[in-house]
Design an enzyme around this catalytic site. Structure first.
Site, PDB file in Angstrom:
ATOM      1  N   HIS A  44      58.279 -24.645  11.989  1.00 17.70           N
ATOM      2  CA  HIS A  44      59.356 -23.689  11.743  1.00 17.70           C
ATOM      3  C   HIS A  44      60.709 -24.386  11.654  1.00 17.70           C
ATOM      4  CE1 HIS A  44      60.708 -19.504  11.633  1.00 17.70           C
ATOM      5  NE2 HIS A  44      61.738 -19.882  12.365  1.00 17.70           N
ATOM      6  N   HIS A  90      60.350 -13.118   9.662  1.00 19.37           N
ATOM      7  CA  HIS A  90      60.119 -12.828  11.080  1.00 19.37           C
ATOM      8  C   HIS A  90      58.737 -12.193  11.182  1.00 19.37           C
ATOM      9  CE1 HIS A  90      62.442 -12.382  15.055  1.00 19.37           C
ATOM     10  NE2 HIS A  90      62.464 -13.637  14.662  1.00 19.37           N
ATOM     11  N   ASN A  91      57.754 -12.927  10.652  1.00 16.21           N
ATOM     12  CA  ASN A  91      56.407 -12.386  10.474  1.00 16.21           C
ATOM     13  C   ASN A  91      55.626 -12.238  11.771  1.00 16.21           C
ATOM     14  OD1 ASN A  91      57.118 -12.626   7.789  1.00 16.21           O
ATOM     15  ND2 ASN A  91      56.011 -14.531   7.486  1.00 16.21           N
ATOM     16  N   HIS A  92      55.471 -13.353  12.485  1.00 15.77           N
ATOM     17  CA  HIS A  92      54.651 -13.324  13.695  1.00 15.77           C
ATOM     18  C   HIS A  92      55.200 -12.352  14.744  1.00 15.77           C
ATOM     19  CE1 HIS A  92      52.643 -16.576  11.764  1.00 15.77           C
ATOM     20  NE2 HIS A  92      51.965 -16.971  12.825  1.00 15.77           N
ATOM     21  N   ARG A 111      73.369 -13.183  11.285  1.00 19.63           N
ATOM     22  CA  ARG A 111      74.134 -14.254  11.957  1.00 19.63           C
ATOM     23  C   ARG A 111      74.216 -15.505  11.082  1.00 19.63           C
ATOM     24  NH1 ARG A 111      71.260 -12.367  16.144  1.00 19.63           N
ATOM     25  NH2 ARG A 111      69.877 -14.164  16.280  1.00 19.63           N
TER      26      ARG A 111
END
Length: 730
Positions: A44, A90-92, A111
């Site tokens: 990530h 922000h899949n998981h 942000r």
């Protein structure tokens, strides 16, 4: 705790990666240092499987101010105005806890935009769910939509466009991709590169808690049956605090106090501090006793890896601390000097007067692993020979009803009605069209944005499929009268350690490069999300493309709703009748094989630029690009929006009528023009060597083919809106 190989593997590191970091340090790290390595070296944050390929992206253009490598990309839209934008996954977290996962995805991407000095002006989203029949799909959809709305609505930023898809490959891994656009003066952009020695490092925003610890490493892991146990790794959002943080940061940015600023996103304080000093080739010293914590007895490991939301890290000019503190006190936010920049080129962290971390920055940045993973090329599938006699037996009315009600075609108003799309008062084209459009406040300019993906095409042939998505993004902007400028991408894939998945990624990237280069439509920001896989079953390759374009005079904006009876309907671009991988083939004929439609980049560019010319001359009354479902579905949606019908001329074509009406050939648009302008329109089309068909005329209320009414506008609307409303009421 004594660190060993087993603990390192539990942190998501490979055995050889743990060996490498021990060799670099010439010792075994302590638990906090291991946590920092695991965060910075995971997929990530480090892009270790994708970096080699992402470097080849087409990222430069005359309007590009900032390409990939910053918090977000920046493009010039004239008059010293610039648009800052990015899409992120922000899949998981959203699969584990849909409301908070989706909400914090929206908060995080906002942000990334305002940390560069831009005020957010629009949000978009691309969300993908499993089969509607799957037991979790309905609740996941409801939770994600409420999370996106709950956060965006509270902070007061309009959600202007989006996309929702259903496919069984997302049963175990949904996708939530959030995109934000912000407006900034191009001379007042803030960057994350640290500069200067002995400069104060400031923590601002919310207090640090234990939520979100290991969020980044979870985003780089495959799911298993213990997925519910991962709920503590999902962050909790507070949009009201983010609104205060936004206003406080923009107020502080109005003078010369800030040297650099970075959102505390994935891996929290760890990634924000290391990325800032790594870019500036400096060191950093932090005292964790000074970090505002909302929970008792938090240790250095927890403080460094927490992903608590609504927090920023700022490096200030010396002597500006008091003035900055007053601003954050006014907005009722925490403000703490937690360290300073150094010339050590290390991250040195103290807690209870002991040095608990001592790591050279380049071990975490430049020395992070980079993999050239093996990958398999996908052959272009053979074309299907459709049985024309079988097609002749179908009734066009029944086919149209069925496709209009398909979950991936049906009206999504149930979703976007829950988002505030008019807050701020500048939205001039709301969700449901080809692109959302917001006016640049106080000017005649408007910015158009859309988000697209096509996992079906990419799964059939990644190279062609990825080219198609870039082209569809281009068409969606042109359809509202905007000149496309640049894109952001969110690349969602399965496990990159599998050659098939890695091949899908490599070829999708290649497709994006080819299309964006040819169309002069550069990539300025993006995100990669790997390991979207549960129990060895991965998602279909799903690159999401967010496109941004400019309308110089918003009065020339175009919509897709049919305007006036007796106006003419023209199909711009040639129809060959490509049914392979179409929604018609899959849902009417149950045929899932074959190649996606061919992409001709010359036609794409030429047809699109010609449509813009017609729009600029004022000849076009409505436009809609032709994509999913072909001409007939595009036409039906224009009828629904304008509450008018269309009488279709006798088709002079070599292909069967179902191939003509439902084929998904690319580079095509449906346009509505006044019949008095036909000669001038034909002249422009002919001068630019653009193929076109005169399809028919606008009538009061029915779609009429060969003098036979097929469906009325009311019936079109009923079949198009029925499915999702009924599904969500169950």
């Amino acid at each position: 705790m004594e660190v060993n190989e087993k603990i390192a593997i539990e942190h998501g590191l490979k055995k050889e990666e743990f060996d490498k970091l021990c060799k670099l340090l010439k010792r075994v790290p302590n638990i906090t240092e291991l946590g920092i390595f695991s965060a910075m070296w995971n997929e990530h944050c480090s892009y270790k499987s994708s970096k080699l390929h992402l470097k080849k992206m087409h990222t430069k253009g005359k309007n590009v101010i900032q390409g990939p490598g910053e918090n977000a990309g920046v493009i010039d839209i004239g008059d010293d105005d610039a648009i800052v934008f990015k899409i992120e996954s922000h899949n998981h977290p959203s699969f584990i806890e849909p409301y908070q996962g989706a909400a914090t995805g929206v908060g995080g991407i906002m942000r990334d935009v305002f940390t560069m000095g831009a005020r957010p002006i629009a949000n978009l989203n691309s969300i993908h769910f499993g089969s509607p029949q799957h037991k979790k799909t309905r609740n996941l959809l409801r939770g994600v939509v409420h999370g996106i709305g709950g956060y965006g609505n509270c902070i007061g930023v309009p959600t202007i466009a989006g996309q929702t898809c259903f496919d069984e490959s997302y049963n175990g891994n949904i996708l939530v991709n959030a995109m934000t656009l912000g407006l900034v003066n191009k001379n007042k952009i803030f960057y994350s590169k640290a500069a200067g020695i002995g400069k104060p490092v400031i923590y601002v925003g919310s207090k640090t808690g234990r939520d979100g610890i290991h969020g980044a490493s979870m985003a780089s892991a495959i799911f298993d049956e213990k997925i519910e146990e991962k709920k503590p790794t999902v962050q909790v959002g507070d949009p009201f605090t983010e609104k205060l943080l936004l206003e406080a940061c923009l107020e502080l940015m109005s003078d010369e106090s800030i040297i650099s600023i970075q959102d505390m996103g994935a891996a929290g304080l760890t990634s924000s501090s290391i990325e800032m000093v790594s870019k500036g080739m400096l060191g950093i010293e932090l005292n964790l006793n000074k970090v505002p914590c909302r929970e008792d007895n938090m240790n250095p490991y927890e403080i460094m890896l927490s992903e608590s939301q609504e927090r920023m890290l700022i490096i200030l000019e010396n002597g500006k601390e008091e003035k900055a503190k007053k601003i954050f006190d006014k907005w009722n936010l925490d403000f703490a000097v937690i360290g300073k920049t150094t010339n050590s080129k290390k991250i040195e962290i103290y807690f209870d007067e002991k040095k608990v971390v001592d790591i050279p920055i380049n071990f975490l940045a430049e020395n992070a692993p980079i993999y050239d993973r093996k990958w398999k090329k996908k052959k272009l599938p053979q074309k299907i020979k459709f049985n024309i006699d079988e097609l002749k037996e179908l009734k066009i009315t029944e086919v149209l009803k069925k496709i209009l009600g398909n979950p991936n075609v049906c009206d999504k108003e149930w979703i976007w009605q829950q988002y505030d799309h008019t807050v701020m008062g500048d939205t001039i084209q709301k969700p449901g069209g080809d692109s959302g459009v917001v006016r640049v406040h106080g000017t005649n300019k408007a910015v158009a944005a859309s988000v697209d993906s096509s996992a079906i095409y990419c799964y059939a042939h990644p190279l062609t499929g990825a080219k198609q998505i870039v082209c569809e993004s281009w068409r969606n902007l042109i359809s509202v009268g905007a000149k496309p400028i640049a894109i952001t991408n969110c690349l969602n894939f399965g496990n990159p350690e599998k050659e098939k998945n890695m091949g899908e990624f490599v070829e999708c990237v290649q497709g994006i490069i080819e299309a964006s280069k040819y169309l002069d439509y550069p990539v300025v920001s993006g995100n990669v999300s790997f390991y979207n896989e549960t129990k060895d079953k991965g998602i279909k390759p799903t690159p999401s493309i967010g496109g941004v374009g400019l309308i110089k005079d918003y009065k020339k904006m175009v919509t897709m709703d049919l305007k006036e009876v007796d106006n003419l309907i023209i199909v711009v671009g040639k129809t060959e009748g490509h049914l392979d991988q179409s929604i018609f083939a899959r849902n009417i004929l149950a045929e899932k094989k074959g190649p996606p439609p061919e992409i001709n980049l010359f036609n794409e560019k030429n047809n699109g630029e010609t449509i813009l010319k017609l729009t600029d001359e004022g000849f076009v009354k409505s436009v809609h690009d032709i994509s999913l479902g072909g001409i007939m579905i595009g036409l039906a949606k224009m009828c629904i929006k304008g509450k008018k019908g269309v009488k279709i001329n006798k088709i002079k074509t070599l292909v069967n009528k179902f191939q003509y009406f439902f084929g998904e050939d690319q580079s095509r648009y449906i346009i509505e023009i006044n019949k008095h302008n036909l000669k001038k329109v034909k002249e422009i089309l002919n001068n630019n060597s653009v193929y076109y068909d005169e399809l028919g005329i606008v009538v009061e209320k029915d779609i009429i083919i060969e003098n036979e009414p097929i469906l009325s506008v009311e019936e079109l609307m009923y079949f198009n809106t029925k499915w999702l409303k009924e599904y969500m009421l169950q």
